[in-house]
Design an enzyme around this catalytic site. Sequence first.
Site, PDB file in Angstrom:
ATOM      1  N   LYS A  29      14.778  16.034  -9.328  1.00 21.04           N
ATOM      2  CA  LYS A  29      15.859  15.276  -8.616  1.00 21.04           C
ATOM      3  C   LYS A  29      16.990  16.195  -7.889  1.00 21.04           C
ATOM      4  CE  LYS A  29      17.955  11.733 -10.652  1.00 21.04           C
ATOM      5  NZ  LYS A  29      17.485  10.495 -10.302  1.00 21.04           N
ATOM      6  N   ARG A 101      24.043  12.715 -13.703  1.00 16.54           N
ATOM      7  CA  ARG A 101      22.355  12.447 -14.000  1.00 16.54           C
ATOM      8  C   ARG A 101      21.640  13.570 -14.591  1.00 16.54           C
ATOM      9  NH1 ARG A 101      22.673   8.564  -9.672  1.00 16.54           N
ATOM     10  NH2 ARG A 101      22.037   6.780 -10.262  1.00 16.54           N
ATOM     11  N   GLY A 110      13.383   8.207 -18.400  1.00 18.23           N
ATOM     12  CA  GLY A 110      13.961   7.516 -19.452  1.00 18.23           C
ATOM     13  C   GLY A 110      14.217   8.174 -20.605  1.00 18.23           C
ATOM     14  N   MET A 112      16.102  11.112 -21.044  1.00 18.86           N
ATOM     15  CA  MET A 112      17.417  11.894 -21.018  1.00 18.86           C
ATOM     16  C   MET A 112      18.424  10.917 -20.597  1.00 18.86           C
ATOM     17  SD  MET A 112      16.615  15.940 -20.270  1.00 18.86           S
ATOM     18  CE  MET A 112      15.911  15.529 -18.710  1.00 18.86           C
ATOM     19  N   ARG A 345      10.747   9.381  -3.342  1.00 14.40           N
ATOM     20  CA  ARG A 345       9.817   9.936  -3.970  1.00 14.40           C
ATOM     21  C   ARG A 345       8.475   9.461  -3.804  1.00 14.40           C
ATOM     22  NH1 ARG A 345      11.453   6.963  -9.675  1.00 14.40           N
ATOM     23  NH2 ARG A 345      11.297   4.752  -8.914  1.00 14.40           N
ATOM     24  N   HIS A 460     -21.760   3.813 -30.044  1.00 12.97           N
ATOM     25  CA  HIS A 460     -23.199   3.501 -29.346  1.00 12.97           C
ATOM     26  C   HIS A 460     -22.864   2.377 -28.689  1.00 12.97           C
ATOM     27  CE1 HIS A 460     -26.831   0.975 -29.024  1.00 12.97           C
ATOM     28  NE2 HIS A 460     -27.427   2.141 -29.029  1.00 12.97           N
ATOM     29  N   SER A 776     -27.825  22.756 -21.620  1.00 11.80           N
ATOM     30  CA  SER A 776     -26.984  21.673 -21.349  1.00 11.80           C
ATOM     31  C   SER A 776     -26.288  21.245 -22.607  1.00 11.80           C
ATOM     32  CB  SER A 776     -27.977  20.448 -21.132  1.00 11.80           C
ATOM     33  OG  SER A 776     -27.075  19.104 -20.662  1.00 11.80           O
ATOM     34  N   CYS A 843     -23.912  17.223 -20.512  1.00 13.18           N
ATOM     35  CA  CYS A 843     -24.443  15.913 -20.519  1.00 13.18           C
ATOM     36  C   CYS A 843     -23.716  14.989 -21.543  1.00 13.18           C
ATOM     37  CB  CYS A 843     -26.048  15.902 -20.601  1.00 13.18           C
ATOM     38  SG  CYS A 843     -26.592  16.505 -22.104  1.00 13.18           S
ATOM     39  N   TYR A 863     -23.444  22.144 -13.375  1.00 11.27           N
ATOM     40  CA  TYR A 863     -23.345  20.749 -12.834  1.00 11.27           C
ATOM     41  C   TYR A 863     -22.880  19.991 -14.315  1.00 11.27           C
ATOM     42  CZ  TYR A 863     -27.425  19.970 -15.760  1.00 11.27           C
ATOM     43  OH  TYR A 863     -28.456  19.915 -16.888  1.00 11.27           O
TER      44      TYR A 863
END
Lengths: 894, 894
Positions: A29, A101, A110, A112, A345, A460, A776, A843, A863
Amino acid sequence: MAKEKKLIYFFGKGNAEGTGTMKDLLGGKGAGLAEMAKVGIPVPPGFTITTAVCNLYYDLGKRVPAGLDAEMRKYMKKIEAALGDGCVFGDANRPLLMSVRSGSKFSMPGMMDTVLNLGLNSRTVQGLIARTGNERFAWDAYRRFIQMFGNVVMGIEKEVFEEIIQEIKKKKKVRLDLDLDAADLKGLVDKYKAKIKQITKHEFPQDPWEQLTMSRDAVFNSWNNPRAVTYRRLNNIPGNLGTAVNVQAMVFGNMGSASATGVGFTRNPSTGAKEFYGEYLTNAQGEDVVAGVRTPRPIVNLGKEMPQVYRQLRAITSRLEKHYRDVQDFEFTVQEGTLYMLQTRTGKRTAPAAVKIAVDMVKEGLITKGEAVLRVEPASLDQLLHPVIDPKAKIEVIARGLPASPGAASGKVVFTADEAVEQAKKNPVILVRPETTPDDIHGMDAAKGIITARGGMTSHAAVVARGMGKPCVSGCESIMVDTKAGKLTVGKVTVKKGDYLTIDGGTGRIIIGKVPTKDPEVSGDFGTLMKWADAVRTMGVRANADIPRDARMARQFGAEGIGLCRTEHMFFAEDRLPIVQQMILATTTDNREKALAKLLPMQRADFKGLFETMDGLPVTIRLLDPPLHEFLPKREELMVETAVMKAKHASQAAIAKKEKLLHRVEELHELNPMLGHRGCRLGIVFPEITRMQTRAIIEAACDVLKKGKKVVPEIMVPLVGIGQELTNQKEIIVTTANEVMKRRGITVEYSIGTMIELPRAVIIADTIAKEAEFFSFGTNDLTQTAYGFSRDDAGKFIKYYTDHGILENDPFQVLDEEGVGYLVKLGVEKGRTTRPKLKVGICGEHGGDPASVEFCHKAKLTYVSCSPYRVPIARLAAAQARLKEKGMGASVSK
Amino acid sequence: MAKEKKLIYFFGKGNAEGTGTMKDLLGGKGAGLAEMAKVGIPVPPGFTITTAVCNLYYDLGKRVPAGLDAEMRKYMKKIEAALGDGCVFGDANRPLLMSVRSGSKFSMPGMMDTVLNLGLNSRTVQGLIARTGNERFAWDAYRRFIQMFGNVVMGIEKEVFEEIIQEIKKKKKVRLDLDLDAADLKGLVDKYKAKIKQITKHEFPQDPWEQLTMSRDAVFNSWNNPRAVTYRRLNNIPGNLGTAVNVQAMVFGNMGSASATGVGFTRNPSTGAKEFYGEYLTNAQGEDVVAGVRTPRPIVNLGKEMPQVYRQLRAITSRLEKHYRDVQDFEFTVQEGTLYMLQTRTGKRTAPAAVKIAVDMVKEGLITKGEAVLRVEPASLDQLLHPVIDPKAKIEVIARGLPASPGAASGKVVFTADEAVEQAKKNPVILVRPETTPDDIHGMDAAKGIITARGGMTSHAAVVARGMGKPCVSGCESIMVDTKAGKLTVGKVTVKKGDYLTIDGGTGRIIIGKVPTKDPEVSGDFGTLMKWADAVRTMGVRANADIPRDARMARQFGAEGIGLCRTEHMFFAEDRLPIVQQMILATTTDNREKALAKLLPMQRADFKGLFETMDGLPVTIRLLDPPLHEFLPKREELMVETAVMKAKHASQAAIAKKEKLLHRVEELHELNPMLGHRGCRLGIVFPEITRMQTRAIIEAACDVLKKGKKVVPEIMVPLVGIGQELTNQKEIIVTTANEVMKRRGITVEYSIGTMIELPRAVIIADTIAKEAEFFSFGTNDLTQTAYGFSRDDAGKFIKYYTDHGILENDPFQVLDEEGVGYLVKLGVEKGRTTRPKLKVGICGEHGGDPASVEFCHKAKLTYVSCSPYRVPIARLAAAQARLKEKGMGASVSK
């Protein structure tokens, strides 16, 4: 930081001692206010006490360093000078009010504390009345200040003040705070003060400087309140950063008709359209816009009401968007004709908006393609790929389970897979099961959506549904499923077979009745963004697909190959299961081979279809993996059937037949099938299975090659944990493949690799890599064995664990870098010491989770492979991982 | 070895070019012969072709190096000279016959080839007849030579020769080879030669030198025959050692009444008594002693028949025993009054003999105490601790299973635990189950022995039986158990309830009827040896014990503490199970706590008993570990019961009651309980369980401390895989313990540690060690998770794996050093980076396996813990590990 001597940084009136990059020292801030002030945007003046002071405060045993108070007085003078309206902090006639603040490097919303309207006391409140001419406003400001200060600084429960207000409202017989007049509020101030005295034995401080230093210390203390500590632990924020304290002049939008307050976005956050978007109220406070007591007006109206302010606001916000190079979400206040920006922001946005804004901003030259790629949260793409509940529909949610597979669907409820197939011919159906097993696949295929009472995000049902791109809510434990009676109950609600239910797999909601759904609009921007992502990423993305339909889907979503084809899914097809059962029930190799011979042409046709669809892209085929009893009737059901037949005196022959089947099922029964006779252990004990599958693969490859297409089969041996296991299977595969190729007179370029899915496989990965041409990582099984968690059973306590902070995430959803990740890295490293160019993929389910994809990129995997619907997510996540590695920060707004 | 130039080493006539230490180069046999010759012991002269030549032979593509043949001729002359009896190799009048034998560094019994009587041909056989005056002997020697050479060198199946002999015997209508006369044997020689010509198209070689070089090469080739290759792989013998070839003059004990042959031991190998032991035959060949056609005489008789030879033999063997400092197993031949030693080697012995001999030899000053400790195979101690089948008894073995827990017992067969308890009041019983579960504990306790049809060496039945020191045969898959009908069948044999069976848990045999058993005699020597072992070892040995009776046993066997007390075993007691079930079925914390309150005094009494028994020795108590449904009736049985009740139209109320129970059991049902809600996951979700158990432990400790005894409780949290899990449990334990201690006004010195039994726990062991004051490796679970093997289910394919060389050992029996061992070492290392003096133990089944104990010593574990009956084994194995580490070689004779 210890060397940092400057304790306070000023901002305001086109000037600031800090900059926007000093988040470490000034907090988010403070840095933002400094940046705005610096570039000449009007912000109420103020100063920031640094995070270093906060750390000093703790080092000194909760005392501020010497000289801080004197510095604060000096800086307060600067604020008064910057305002130049004659207001002075603590002055009885023109009192300057302040806000105090917190603000740390990372946003901790929220967590602090904040104090507003600081500086009011019995004398200054009169000055405020005089200055504003608004007695009610002044007393309201004062009582709010006492309430906030009393709670935050003096530690009194909020309820104490709430009770006092309620008492007064009751006495006056009014409902809203707004119905209280100046006199009521003045009375409230007295009552508050008396209560504070009673509880704390101290007077409410009248000295504004005492108010200020007490509030400052309260903010420092709030850095270590339990809420903040927990938040940091859960979000991996270090505890030694400290918080800054921002002390800023208050401005008021409720000082008459030349005052106003509002909020807005520089672009439409819902659609992404480039339009000024927001709302405001004249003569109002910020909270009134949100509270909905008065209806705010569209921001364009401000152009008529206060044309000059409006022009100024548009100019400022355009400048902010350019400056921050992203959509801004801003708050502003007009105090007696003067515009102040209170906050700006990065604006939150929907997934479609994120895509459109990112692509638009590249076209506008505002950001680079790389930045655009970083601007979209990969997981949010799910919203673009599945239907959603129409946001306008009125719905009644009867239960919530786990959001196991995204998308929305309505249908008539059925309770068995067979019913699903039957009923789906007439109507869309939702399949409800206590849990699913591979037996239910045909029913899941027929249904529009799946609900299970048990099982986690990787049960599953969840895995298969995601593979099918079908909505699924799993682990909905509040539902009691009575399959036999054909009904389910949740609390007092009963849903019978044939009733309509709607499920939202993206949120886990189960809704009664038929609810309209909306197909998402996938715009051309989406394609553009994905192209940019593909250009950036270095890691490949493949899909898990078992049948040509899935493979086509995978290609549409941009998969570069199949990373996992689970051959057992082919075994569950209705026409094949009896043959598979025949194979399993065979007691001699000879009979087993006869059954396998019948399966051969079917498997060959499957593989042919896959090879043709993928046309030259690699297809990794995993040999049979699950324990054989998964293909047989359930043991306990057979036991029940046998017992009931006996109780009902069925014929001896019928009983004997059933018992024979039960006997074989008993023989195959395992207490822990996940750790039982499965994976390559099947192909080793029954080499004829591996031979049949290899033959089917190589014959299919020959057939497709003959047609002039390219084929890249990769044969994958599952669940290897011992070097000799792979040696054994490789020998069978090579021998069989050579036989087929010799017979056909064709050479197929294929490779043989293995899953790395057991800790022991990781440990001996260097040995395994002598035989394996690729790895894999099966991170599902690796997670199961590393943790000793069964995916099917762990749902209950994993939920407890994540709810109670024992685990941050369900490790089946987000790859556990500390444990499973260690194994993945060790496996890659060991494997590549033997075979430096070893191809390594993943995988498991993690292949589609963005954080896990980033980990895989860092672990140098070749990959990732995931379900077709998650391929775009993985492509984007892989691109972002590459960009971050190149030093481009993440700037995704969630 | 490549630099080794000398190809051949001579031995004989008090002389040798090699020594007994040159096993690498000369092989075991060659080195032994050299050593004997060197110290003047009469051995038939000969020479050894080195193992280096064997390797050269392979390097040269199966060709011997140049000059070898010439060298051999030179050395043959030396042999002829050493003999000095005028015999010459290949001479027609006084032919010298040779033996050709393999001999590698490590003994590979029967794996490689041997040729005897080499040098015979149509001419030299006449010389042999002339020299011995024994025509039958000569022709028999010749036909044996052809047979052996034909098989070994020319590759003709043994059956070919056997058929020819059978034909002749049939024609003559005789049964034994001995019934064939000289003419028959001469005919046999001709037939053999003809057959060889017919099969190989080559004449049987007549040239003795050709015979010799061909035999030599055959021995070299036999190094790589499949049998030898497999043997080496299974026994971890490197393939590049090669074999030596020993060419030695033949001597004959069948040259008349001044000739003899015999075998013997320098001490009684059965009892260990210091007495000359053996037997011999005059005018006989070595094989006649073994064949049993003539009854050999006790060796002392030789003192009367050939006093001089006898004195010489006693002197030589005494010398050999002194020289080798161990009991010798020797072979000798007397040829025409001259004694030749053919072989001497370390004598095999029974376990009691091994102990007695080792202790005696220390007393005699022959070996050190350390050597004595190394002389006894730890596993063999089992024989000293359990009853065995009387070796004289005639038995009928009807089945074989796994030797799961040693000892022999007879009893009446029962098929359920309840029957066992009932029948055991009248008669000893043997409990037969398809598999056992914790439900069966009371029955196992009542039975004399246990048989299971399923399950491996570490199945529930096996583990519990070993803990109880009770014989058990597990995984006896050929048995079909019909619990309901009360019978079992093996092939055609049926055994009914009440019939007698005898089991031998040391061999896995199941014997029909009641067979006499023999209690072992544990001599004082055993205690002496164990004292020496304790003095040497540096690693501690504890026992796994759950109840005071086991704890007493553990102390008797020398345990230095309890390394694992499984509190759940206390939960299964008959009087407690209903309360445990009440706790599990509770749906509120409140009701759960009520049930726990009833368990508290019982658990406290348990712990008190343990603490009192162990009196100051540490007691490691593991908090509740198994999944809760283990304490409830079986799900499938309830399903059957419910279905049958419905089929038989039982009352609605009764059905509803059963269904309610079933419902809760369903809720707790897990597909893979091993990976489910167990271990610390129970204590986390139900903290009241941990609180109750901690309270019971600390209160018990207070009670015992009050009596003035010492108490060392170690509280162990099971199945930790996540740092926060231990943090959570530790907090509960510490809080509860503090409460109790404050209330009682007593301070208990206790420690808190954890099991390391999951791969992830190993990976984060450094983090865990921040909280844990000790580790205990649960290598059973670690093996399960590293391999992905379920102990309960893997029996079948693990057997296939070990049978087919995919695994060397069952990793549940012998700790897998490559995989699980890697994890143990990593865990120790990581744990001690955080806490350098971390106490680390092991409490899996491996704690009692000698090889695994040695590994644990090398991995620097503080102690091993095993079932009480294996404590002596572990003590001895730990001592041996320490001695080996100090460089003392293993010299155990198996």
